[in-house]
Design a protein around this motif. Structure first.
Motif, mmCIF file in Angstrom:
data_model
loop_
_atom_site.group_PDB
_atom_site.id
_atom_site.type_symbol
_atom_site.label_atom_id
_atom_site.label_comp_id
_atom_site.label_asym_id
_atom_site.label_seq_id
_atom_site.Cartn_x
_atom_site.Cartn_y
_atom_site.Cartn_z
ATOM 1 N N THR A 249 -63.554 7.893 79.733
ATOM 2 C CA THR A 249 -62.256 8.562 79.635
ATOM 3 C C THR A 249 -61.609 8.175 78.310
ATOM 4 O O THR A 249 -62.018 7.206 77.651
ATOM 5 C CB THR A 249 -61.353 8.128 80.796
ATOM 6 N N PRO A 250 -60.604 8.906 77.889
ATOM 7 C CA PRO A 250 -59.905 8.519 76.656
ATOM 8 C C PRO A 250 -59.376 7.102 76.703
ATOM 9 O O PRO A 250 -59.381 6.399 75.684
ATOM 10 C CB PRO A 250 -58.778 9.556 76.565
ATOM 11 N N GLU A 251 -58.941 6.672 77.878
ATOM 12 C CA GLU A 251 -58.440 5.308 77.991
ATOM 13 C C GLU A 251 -59.555 4.286 77.746
ATOM 14 O O GLU A 251 -59.363 3.269 77.078
ATOM 15 C CB GLU A 251 -57.820 5.089 79.379
ATOM 16 N N VAL A 252 -60.774 4.592 78.300
ATOM 17 C CA VAL A 252 -61.899 3.681 78.124
ATOM 18 C C VAL A 252 -62.312 3.634 76.651
ATOM 19 O O VAL A 252 -62.605 2.577 76.098
ATOM 20 C CB VAL A 252 -63.077 4.112 79.007
ATOM 21 N N LYS A 253 -62.358 4.811 76.032
ATOM 22 C CA LYS A 253 -62.719 4.851 74.606
ATOM 23 C C LYS A 253 -61.734 4.037 73.773
ATOM 24 O O LYS A 253 -62.132 3.295 72.867
ATOM 25 C CB LYS A 253 -62.760 6.292 74.117
ATOM 26 N N ALA A 254 -60.465 4.186 74.099
ATOM 27 C CA ALA A 254 -59.460 3.416 73.366
ATOM 28 C C ALA A 254 -59.653 1.925 73.603
ATOM 29 O O ALA A 254 -59.511 1.108 72.676
ATOM 30 C CB ALA A 254 -58.060 3.859 73.798
ATOM 31 N N LYS A 255 -59.999 1.567 74.864
ATOM 32 C CA LYS A 255 -60.217 0.165 75.177
ATOM 33 C C LYS A 255 -61.430 -0.381 74.426
ATOM 34 O O LYS A 255 -61.422 -1.513 73.942
ATOM 35 C CB LYS A 255 -60.419 -0.009 76.683
ATOM 36 N N VAL A 256 -62.510 0.423 74.342
ATOM 37 C CA VAL A 256 -63.706 -0.012 73.631
ATOM 38 C C VAL A 256 -63.383 -0.290 72.158
ATOM 39 O O VAL A 256 -63.803 -1.300 71.588
ATOM 40 C CB VAL A 256 -64.827 1.038 73.753
#
Length: 354
Positions: free
Chosen positions: A141-148
């Motif tokens: 998700t966009p949130e996961v990508k941002a977290k990565v």
């Protein structure tokens, strides 16, 4: 058997209680013995709290990378300086090649020091905080990508890659030098050809010698429609490099009626219809030996490349890439001789060929 009876011989203080507390306060029960015990309490390393210890680790890592650089230079020096026939005694290996031992030792040290330096860097200076992360769906998700990306930036900062310039610079030096070992080994593919592929044993004034009789050739020795094989005068079969030389110098001569020669330069380079061409096929270097008198065609027996000796030796069939090179010949003192070397390389094409 009762509960009391089963544990009668076990001290009471080591029996499990109904509720036990594991790391980080996670509670397990007898009904759930496989519950997540949590992470142990993080203990700081000396390098985390003492900058002097961190500096010592930095110097250790840099020293390992520096030793790798020196070993790589030693690898190249050994390759150049130690003769391949040098034999040395190394206990307990016995008598072995000095060159192979030096190359193996220096390359092994170079690679080991890079690995050891990277491991010591990770264990003493990079962050060692253990982090638990739950499984997540494969599609990010966009949130996961941002977290990565945030984790990547955080990891880059915690690695101290930008801060520890001594480590960074020596690591770059070690990684830049190690590939030179492989580049140097390319020399074992063989000596550089230099101009050896472009020249043969033919030059001005060299007589044509019958390869079968070993006698110099006169024009009258070659009849119309015949095929004669020749070599340069002075090239003998007992020469140590005869096979290497004849692979480029081998010549075939045919006599064609001058009126049947179509190529103008071929006619100028011939003598009374006697034309001389390289015997080496321009496909993969097989010797050409089949001549058809009526058509003036020669056939390579390996892959059926066919050349027209009455038309500049051009390819009329098969996989050969270019015409057979012609040797400019003349007559002096009654014998056939070369006017010069071939104008183009004989044999198969190669990447430097123009």
């Amino acid at each position: 058997m009762s509960e009391t009876g089963r544990h009668a011989d076990v001290p009471e203080e080591i029996l499990p209680s109904e509720r036990e507390t594991a790391h980080e306060g996670v509670v397990t029960t007898k009904a759930d013995p496989f519950a997540d015990p949590g992470l142990p309490h993080h203990e700081h390393r000396a390098q985390d709290i003492d900058e002097r210890a961190a500096k010592r680790s930095e110097r250790t890592v840099a020293m390992l990378f520096l030793v790798s650089m020196i070993a790589t230079v030693g690898f190249i020096a050994a390759y150049v300086a130690i003769p391949i026939e040098k034999i040395v005694y190394i206990f307990p290996l016995g008598h072995i090649s000095g060159l192979n031992f030096a190359l193996g030792l220096t390359l092994g040290v170079a690679l080991f020091c890079i690995g050891a330096g990277a491991v010591h860097w990770a264990r003493t200076l990079m962050s060692d905080v253990e982090v638990a992360d739950d499984r997540h769906p494969i599609e990010a998700t966009p949130e996961v990508k941002a977290k990565v990306m945030a984790d990547f930036r955080e990891g880059a900062a915690e690695s101290q890659f930008g801060r520890r310039k001594l480590i960074r610079n020596t690591m770059f030096g070690a990684l830049a030098l190690v590939p030179l070992s492989g580049v140097v080994l390319l020399r074992d593919l063989g000596p550089l050809p230099e101009k050896k592929l472009r020249t043969t044993g033919w030059k001005k004034g060299i007589r044509l010698v019958n390869q079968s009789t070993n006698l110099p050739l006169r024009p009258e020795d070659i009849a119309v429609g015949s095929l004669t094989f020749a070599k340069p005068e002075g090239l003998e079969e007992d020469d140590h490099d005869f096979n290497n030389k004849i692979a480029k110098d081998s010549l075939m001569l045919v006599r064609i009626e001058p009126r049947n020669i179509k190529d103008k330069r071929e006619l100028e380079w011939s003598h009374e219809g006697i034309v001389a061409y390289s015997k080496i096929c321009t496909h993969v270097g097989c010797p050409i030996s089949l001549y058809e008198q009526q058509t003036h065609h020669v056939l390579c027996p390996c892959h059926q490349s066919t050349f027209d000796l009455a038309d500049g030796g051009r390819v009329i069939f098969g996989p050969a890439g270019h015409a057979l090179p012609q040797l400019n010949i003349t007559v002096k003192d009654g014998y056939l001789e070369a006017v010069s070397d071939f104008e183009e390389p004989v044999g198969p094409s190669f990447w430097e060929r123009g």
